[in-house]
Write an enzyme that holds these catalytic residues in place. Sequence first.
Site, short mmCIF file in Angstrom:
data_model
loop_
_atom_site.label_atom_id
_atom_site.label_comp_id
_atom_site.label_asym_id
_atom_site.label_seq_id
_atom_site.Cartn_x
_atom_site.Cartn_y
_atom_site.Cartn_z
N ASP A 103 7.35 -15.89 -0.40
CA ASP A 103 7.81 -15.57 -1.76
C ASP A 103 6.89 -16.31 -2.72
O ASP A 103 6.24 -17.29 -2.35
CB ASP A 103 9.26 -16.02 -1.95
CG ASP A 103 9.97 -15.28 -3.07
OD1 ASP A 103 10.92 -14.52 -2.77
OD2 ASP A 103 9.59 -15.43 -4.24
N ASP A 131 1.92 -14.70 -2.62
CA ASP A 131 1.99 -13.61 -3.61
C ASP A 131 1.57 -12.34 -2.87
O ASP A 131 0.42 -12.23 -2.41
CB ASP A 131 1.03 -13.93 -4.76
CG ASP A 131 1.07 -12.86 -5.85
OD1 ASP A 131 1.50 -11.72 -5.57
OD2 ASP A 131 0.64 -13.17 -6.97
N VAL A 132 2.49 -11.37 -2.76
CA VAL A 132 2.20 -10.19 -1.95
C VAL A 132 1.14 -9.28 -2.57
O VAL A 132 0.68 -8.34 -1.92
CB VAL A 132 3.46 -9.35 -1.63
CG1 VAL A 132 4.46 -10.15 -0.81
CG2 VAL A 132 4.10 -8.80 -2.91
N SER A 174 13.49 2.13 -3.14
CA SER A 174 14.58 2.14 -4.13
C SER A 174 15.08 3.56 -4.30
O SER A 174 14.34 4.53 -4.07
CB SER A 174 14.07 1.63 -5.48
OG SER A 174 15.03 1.86 -6.51
N TYR A 203 7.69 1.47 -11.90
CA TYR A 203 8.55 1.06 -10.78
C TYR A 203 8.95 2.27 -9.93
O TYR A 203 8.82 2.26 -8.70
CB TYR A 203 9.79 0.35 -11.34
CG TYR A 203 10.75 -0.18 -10.32
CD1 TYR A 203 10.51 -1.38 -9.64
CD2 TYR A 203 11.93 0.50 -10.02
CE1 TYR A 203 11.40 -1.87 -8.71
CE2 TYR A 203 12.84 0.02 -9.09
CZ TYR A 203 12.57 -1.17 -8.44
OH TYR A 203 13.47 -1.66 -7.52
N LYS A 257 7.81 2.98 -6.19
CA LYS A 257 8.80 3.06 -5.11
C LYS A 257 8.72 4.41 -4.39
O LYS A 257 8.94 4.48 -3.17
CB LYS A 257 10.20 2.80 -5.65
CG LYS A 257 10.45 1.36 -6.10
CD LYS A 257 10.36 0.37 -4.95
CE LYS A 257 10.91 -1.00 -5.33
NZ LYS A 257 10.78 -1.97 -4.21
#
Length: 248
Positions: free
Chosen positions: A37, A49-50, A129, A142, A146
């Site tokens: 994370d 950090d992805v 999502s 977003y 997603k």
Amino acid sequence: MTDFTGKVALVTGAASGIGAAITARLHAAGASVLLADVDAERLRTAVADVTRAGDVEAACAAAVEEFGGLDLVFNVAGAARLGTVLDGGEDDWRATVDLVLGGTYLGIRYGGRAIRATGRGGAIVNVSSLNAHVPLYGGSSYAAGKAGVEMLTKNAALELARHGIRVNAVLPGLVRTPLTAGWFDGGPIERDFAARILAGRPAEPDELAGPAVFLAGPDASYVNGTSLVVDGGWEITNYPDISAAVEA
Ligand SMILES: NC(=O)c1ccc[n+]([C@@H]2O[C@H](COP(=O)([O-])OP(=O)(O)OC[C@H]3O[C@@H](n4cnc5c(N)ncnc54)[C@H](O)[C@@H]3O)[C@@H](O)[C@H]2O)c1
């Protein structure tokens, strides 16, 4: 509960919400879990950090070094910088897509390589999502990201099957976490959500962790490249309530 003793998992976004709930379930089932994370205060394990390939690769390497391999990857990290298509910030748009879609890509890429190296197969679960199917005002980055995660899941499943790695997605509706905390103030937005969700309430994080862990486990051995909508029946309510007319 499935026994994950001897399995090694990487969970991104593990410091909070759904990622923390998945981590708790995996620990309870006996797995070794590498938590990743950006929130260093709440997380005392890997700070990753992805959106940075080097961080994701290092987190996978840390799991292998610490626990002797990698079997399961949960790509959970995510957030949104909202803004309308016409007036929102272009940098915000790019950053959100980079986080939700790019971060998942990096998790599959480096996590998948680490699983492949063990030669014993494994599973990857991506948290997409309901916004992959339902647009969100001010959330084009977003929702589009997603939706991309859903297709990325299918594409990765196609490519990773030859290595014995299944890839599936969970599509949460509304979950009570810090990400959505601003909506739970008893006001009209909260009431409108409750009216649309057949369950009449948001999910608790553990209600997403169960399906996510199921997809990673042996009970889902024949489930691959699919999306599991976990939304309390929200997606199917996009029609006015005509029950009174039907039952009259
Ligand atoms: N809460 C909901 O209603 C809901 C609905 C649908 C989908 N989701 C998705 O579920 C996932 C988890 O969300 P949540 O509700 O548990 O939110 P949360 O804010 O509680 O947890 C998200 C975690 O991701 C971490 N994170 C953010 N950016 C990161 C980065 N660049 N690298 C590594 N970690 C990073 C955060 O520090 C945080 O710990 C997200 O992908 C989110 O989009 C949530």
